[in-house]
Structures are given as C-alpha cells and as structure tokens.
Design a protein around this motif. Structure first.
Motif, PDB file in Angstrom:
ATOM      1  N   THR A 197       0.804  -1.226   0.000  1.00  0.00           N
ATOM      2  CA  THR A 197       0.000   0.000   0.000  1.00  0.00           C
ATOM      3  C   THR A 197       0.835   1.275   0.000  1.00  0.00           C
ATOM      4  OG1 THR A 197      -0.147  -0.228   2.403  1.00  0.00           O
ATOM      5  CG2 THR A 197      -2.026  -1.013   1.094  1.00  0.00           C
ATOM      6  N   THR A 198       2.053   1.215   0.513  1.00  0.00           N
ATOM      7  CA  THR A 198       2.890   2.412   0.624  1.00  0.00           C
ATOM      8  C   THR A 198       4.240   2.261  -0.074  1.00  0.00           C
ATOM      9  OG1 THR A 198       3.918   1.684   2.699  1.00  0.00           O
ATOM     10  CG2 THR A 198       1.851   2.947   2.861  1.00  0.00           C
ATOM     11  N   PHE A 199       4.621   1.023  -0.376  1.00  0.00           N
ATOM     12  CA  PHE A 199       5.917   0.682  -0.975  1.00  0.00           C
ATOM     13  C   PHE A 199       7.082   0.998  -0.048  1.00  0.00           C
ATOM     14  CE2 PHE A 199       3.124   1.482  -4.653  1.00  0.00           C
ATOM     15  CZ  PHE A 199       3.159   0.212  -5.210  1.00  0.00           C
ATOM     16  N   LYS A 200       6.794   1.187   1.237  1.00  0.00           N
ATOM     17  CA  LYS A 200       7.867   1.399   2.208  1.00  0.00           C
ATOM     18  C   LYS A 200       8.453   0.044   2.626  1.00  0.00           C
ATOM     19  CE  LYS A 200       6.068   5.700   4.197  1.00  0.00           C
ATOM     20  NZ  LYS A 200       5.568   6.365   5.432  1.00  0.00           N
ATOM     21  N   PRO A 201       9.766  -0.017   2.876  1.00  0.00           N
ATOM     22  CA  PRO A 201      10.385  -1.277   3.317  1.00  0.00           C
ATOM     23  C   PRO A 201       9.791  -1.747   4.647  1.00  0.00           C
ATOM     24  CG  PRO A 201      12.053   0.309   2.635  1.00  0.00           C
ATOM     25  CD  PRO A 201      10.758   1.062   2.709  1.00  0.00           C
ATOM     26  N   VAL A 202       9.550  -3.052   4.763  1.00  0.00           N
ATOM     27  CA  VAL A 202       9.037  -3.634   6.004  1.00  0.00           C
ATOM     28  C   VAL A 202       9.816  -4.911   6.307  1.00  0.00           C
ATOM     29  CG1 VAL A 202       6.691  -2.706   5.870  1.00  0.00           C
ATOM     30  CG2 VAL A 202       7.236  -4.838   4.682  1.00  0.00           C
ATOM     31  N   ARG A 203       9.656  -5.402   7.517  1.00  0.00           N
ATOM     32  CA  ARG A 203      10.322  -6.632   7.918  1.00  0.00           C
ATOM     33  C   ARG A 203       9.728  -7.842   7.196  1.00  0.00           C
ATOM     34  NH1 ARG A 203      13.296  -6.323  12.744  1.00  0.00           N
ATOM     35  NH2 ARG A 203      13.133  -4.309  13.827  1.00  0.00           N
ATOM     36  N   LYS A 204      10.539  -8.858   7.001  1.00  0.00           N
ATOM     37  CA  LYS A 204      10.035 -10.092   6.426  1.00  0.00           C
ATOM     38  C   LYS A 204       8.982 -10.696   7.342  1.00  0.00           C
ATOM     39  CE  LYS A 204      13.888 -11.516   3.506  1.00  0.00           C
ATOM     40  NZ  LYS A 204      14.814 -12.620   3.137  1.00  0.00           N
ATOM     41  N   GLY A 205       7.914 -11.208   6.743  1.00  0.00           N
ATOM     42  CA  GLY A 205       6.823 -11.777   7.521  1.00  0.00           C
ATOM     43  C   GLY A 205       5.693 -10.806   7.751  1.00  0.00           C
ATOM     44  N   THR A 206       5.876  -9.537   7.333  1.00  0.00           N
ATOM     45  CA  THR A 206       4.807  -8.545   7.479  1.00  0.00           C
ATOM     46  C   THR A 206       3.696  -8.830   6.482  1.00  0.00           C
ATOM     47  OG1 THR A 206       6.386  -6.846   8.182  1.00  0.00           O
ATOM     48  CG2 THR A 206       4.244  -6.086   7.391  1.00  0.00           C
ATOM     49  N   ASN A 207       2.463  -8.875   6.952  1.00  0.00           N
ATOM     50  CA  ASN A 207       1.326  -9.084   6.067  1.00  0.00           C
ATOM     51  C   ASN A 207       1.226  -7.920   5.084  1.00  0.00           C
ATOM     52  OD1 ASN A 207       0.279 -11.488   7.398  1.00  0.00           O
ATOM     53  ND2 ASN A 207      -0.274 -10.119   9.089  1.00  0.00           N
ATOM     54  N   GLY A 208       1.122  -8.249   3.798  1.00  0.00           N
ATOM     55  CA  GLY A 208       1.071  -7.198   2.789  1.00  0.00           C
ATOM     56  C   GLY A 208       2.418  -6.804   2.244  1.00  0.00           C
ATOM     57  N   GLY A 209       3.491  -7.422   2.745  1.00  0.00           N
ATOM     58  CA  GLY A 209       4.815  -7.151   2.223  1.00  0.00           C
ATOM     59  C   GLY A 209       5.054  -7.971   0.955  1.00  0.00           C
ATOM     60  N   VAL A 210       5.537  -7.319  -0.098  1.00  0.00           N
ATOM     61  CA  VAL A 210       5.743  -8.015  -1.370  1.00  0.00           C
ATOM     62  C   VAL A 210       7.180  -7.822  -1.855  1.00  0.00           C
ATOM     63  CG1 VAL A 210       3.335  -7.822  -2.073  1.00  0.00           C
ATOM     64  CG2 VAL A 210       4.945  -6.028  -2.734  1.00  0.00           C
ATOM     65  N   THR A 211       7.627  -8.790  -2.661  1.00  0.00           N
ATOM     66  CA  THR A 211       8.924  -8.705  -3.323  1.00  0.00           C
ATOM     67  C   THR A 211       8.735  -9.048  -4.793  1.00  0.00           C
ATOM     68  OG1 THR A 211       9.466 -11.041  -2.924  1.00  0.00           O
ATOM     69  CG2 THR A 211      10.141  -9.445  -1.224  1.00  0.00           C
ATOM     70  N   LYS A 212       9.693  -8.671  -5.618  1.00  0.00           N
ATOM     71  CA  LYS A 212       9.624  -9.011  -7.039  1.00  0.00           C
ATOM     72  C   LYS A 212       9.612 -10.528  -7.215  1.00  0.00           C
ATOM     73  CE  LYS A 212      12.001  -4.836  -8.674  1.00  0.00           C
ATOM     74  NZ  LYS A 212      13.216  -4.297  -9.340  1.00  0.00           N
ATOM     75  N   ALA A 213      10.451 -11.205  -6.437  1.00  0.00           N
ATOM     76  CA  ALA A 213      10.516 -12.665  -6.526  1.00  0.00           C
ATOM     77  C   ALA A 213       9.181 -13.291  -6.152  1.00  0.00           C
ATOM     78  CB  ALA A 213      11.620 -13.197  -5.615  1.00  0.00           C
ATOM     79  N   GLY A 214       8.527 -12.732  -5.139  1.00  0.00           N
ATOM     80  CA  GLY A 214       7.237 -13.254  -4.711  1.00  0.00           C
ATOM     81  C   GLY A 214       6.163 -13.075  -5.763  1.00  0.00           C
ATOM     82  N   LEU A 215       6.149 -11.926  -6.441  1.00  0.00           N
ATOM     83  CA  LEU A 215       5.155 -11.665  -7.478  1.00  0.00           C
ATOM     84  C   LEU A 215       5.370 -12.577  -8.689  1.00  0.00           C
ATOM     85  CD1 LEU A 215       5.002  -7.772  -7.298  1.00  0.00           C
ATOM     86  CD2 LEU A 215       3.307  -9.398  -6.423  1.00  0.00           C
ATOM     87  N   VAL A 216       6.630 -12.795  -9.056  1.00  0.00           N
ATOM     88  CA  VAL A 216       6.937 -13.724 -10.156  1.00  0.00           C
ATOM     89  C   VAL A 216       6.505 -15.137  -9.788  1.00  0.00           C
ATOM     90  CG1 VAL A 216       8.806 -14.812 -11.463  1.00  0.00           C
ATOM     91  CG2 VAL A 216       8.830 -12.343 -11.075  1.00  0.00           C
ATOM     92  N   ALA A 217       6.755 -15.528  -8.531  1.00  0.00           N
ATOM     93  CA  ALA A 217       6.362 -16.858  -8.062  1.00  0.00           C
ATOM     94  C   ALA A 217       4.844 -17.022  -8.093  1.00  0.00           C
ATOM     95  CB  ALA A 217       6.884 -17.086  -6.641  1.00  0.00           C
ATOM     96  N   ALA A 218       4.107 -15.956  -7.791  1.00  0.00           N
ATOM     97  CA  ALA A 218       2.641 -16.014  -7.813  1.00  0.00           C
ATOM     98  C   ALA A 218       2.136 -16.291  -9.224  1.00  0.00           C
ATOM     99  CB  ALA A 218       2.057 -14.698  -7.291  1.00  0.00           C
TER     100      ALA A 218
END
Length: 287
Positions: free
Chosen positions: A158-179
C-alpha cells in the motif's frame, strides 16, 4: 452401475493414500487429513482434471512450504514443522472450489468439457471459477513461501515502504513472479490433460491454450489481493521479546500495519472468492 462406481472408488483409494502420506509427512494434521480426504475424493470422483488441479496445488505448495524451513522458522511466528495444515486451512483453501465442483457435477455429471461459452456459458463460468480458486491459492502460497526466502527487501504493497520479512502485505519481485508461476502451473495442468480427456473441435481445443496466461494473471491477481487485504485488514506488529513479526497486538508489540479485522484464513477466503469471480468472468468473456 459398476462403471458408475469405478471413478469414485479410484478417487477414494487415491485420496486415502495421499491423506495418509501427508499426515505421516506432517503436511496435514489429523483433522486436515480427514477433510483433505473428503475434498480430494469429491474432486477426483467428479472429474479427473479437477482432481489433478487440486493435487498439483497441494503437492507443489507442500513442497515449497518445506523449502528453507530453518530460515522460515526464524521469521515466521506461526511456523509449523512441515507446514502442517488443519481442517480449517483445508476448507478455506478448497471449500469454494469444492462447491463449484459439486455444482458442475449436478449440471453435467462427470463428462469433461472444453471451455466454450457458446456451448455452455454456465459450465464455462463454473469451470473458470474452479481454475481461479486454485490459481489464487497456488499463486499466493508460492509467493509467500518463496518470497520470504528471497534476499529482496519486502515493501508494503500500500505504501511501498520497506518492512520486515513476515509482514502481512509485504511483497517482493521474486514473490510476485512466483505467484504468476504458481497460477500458470494450474492452467498448464488443466489444458494439458484436456487434450487427452476432451473431444473438441481443433479451433476450440487450440483456444484452450489461452487459459495458461489467464491462470498466470489469476495467480498474480490473487496474491496482490491477498497482500492488499493483509496490509489493511490484517494486523502486523513486531514483538520485541520474540524478535518476530506477529499477527496480534500486545504489550511488547509495536504496530507495523493493518487492523485486526481479518486473520490469515479470512484474508485467504476473501482473496479466493474475489479471484474466483474475476476468473469466471474472464473465462466467460474470452472463451
């Protein structure tokens, strides 16, 4: 009568074997194994392609869940060895699909059909929904399980601000490609088996290949919806005692994002429902 019983019998035998193995491997707990047996039996008994789609989702998701368990254990506050799923998670991840499978059975029995709105708009809509259900679940699971292992810095969707791993709503390029990859695998499975199990005209059969990019988009869409809901309606906070991101507020927890409206199962259910509907309409329009 005997022929009518062959497919359900095969379905029960296969499902029992898989449920028992999954319980031993800790992919499912006892309640998950029982509910998984019921869901698998229904899918395979109604249509082998539906069963294949469910099994591809289950086996690939279970496999990726077990990848990098040592690393995930340090990040995931709800970590379970083997990714052990209970009956609630089984139902939330396959309940809508099971209802649609049973609806297809009441409309068309166990006969296999190509997606073709001109022949049957209802069946195309229903089958599109089944595909959407498992594209969403597979895409989201692949995204979560592989994204958390990525070296990329997660950013809140929602904000594109960096967050800790495991945060709900946190996305990465690798995660989106995997989806997207997780969704496309569902489409490839359904289309590939369809060339063997259906008897459609050459132009209709060739058009089925469009389901693969649709499935990739459904997997990506499901993951994005899940992340949006996770960032806004699901609580995330950092616990200074456990040194992990957690899903509930507390005296030692500093809020990161989201509200305590939906838990993880609720987020999954809503994202599956929305993706199912969107994929149904997409298939109805395209096919």
């Amino acid at each position: 009568m005997e022929n009518n019983l062959v497919q359900p019998l095969i379905a029960a035998i296969i499902s029992a074997a898989i449920a028992a193995r999954s319980y031993r491997k800790k992919s499912l707990d006892f309640s998950g194994a029982i509910s998984g047996f019921a869901v698998m039996t229904i899918h395979i008994a109604v249509n082998y392609r539906f069963g294949a789609v469910l099994l591809v989702f289950f086996f690939t998701s279970s496999m990726f869940t077990k990848f990098g368990e040592d690393k995930k254990q340090k990040v995931d506050a709800d970590f379970k060895e083997g990714g052990q799923r209970n009956w609630i998670q089984v139902i939330y991840n396959s309940g809508i699909g099971t209802i649609l499978v049973l609806t297809v059975w009441t409309v068309a029995g166990s006969e296999d059909y190509c997606l073709n709105s001109k022949e049957s708009s209802l069946l195309t809509f229903l089958i599109g929904g089944i595909i959407g259900q498992y594209c969403c679940c597979n895409g989201d699971t692949w995204s979560s399980e592989l994204g958390i292992l990525s070296d990329d810095q997660p950013r809140l969707i929602t904000t594109f601000k960096p967050v800790r791993k495991g945060t709900n709503g946190g996305v990465t390029k690798a995660g989106l490609v995997a989806a997207a990859a997780g969704g496309s695998v569902i489409g490839v499975t359904f289309v590939a088996l369809g060339f063997v199990t259906t008897n459609c005209s050459s132009d209709i059969a060739l058009k089925q290949l469009l389901l693969i990019p649709i499935s990739a988009l459904s997997g990506l869409c499901g993951s994005v919806i899940d992340s949006l809901l996770g960032a806004t309606l699901q609580y995330s906070g950092f616990c200074s005692v456990r040194n992990k991101v957690v899903g509930k507020p507390g005296p030692t927890v500093k809020r990161i994002s989201g509200l305590s409206i939906l838990d993880n199962n609720g987020v999954n259910l809503v994202s599956v429902l929305l993706t199912t509907v969107l994929t149904s309409f997409a298939c109805s329009y395209i096919f």
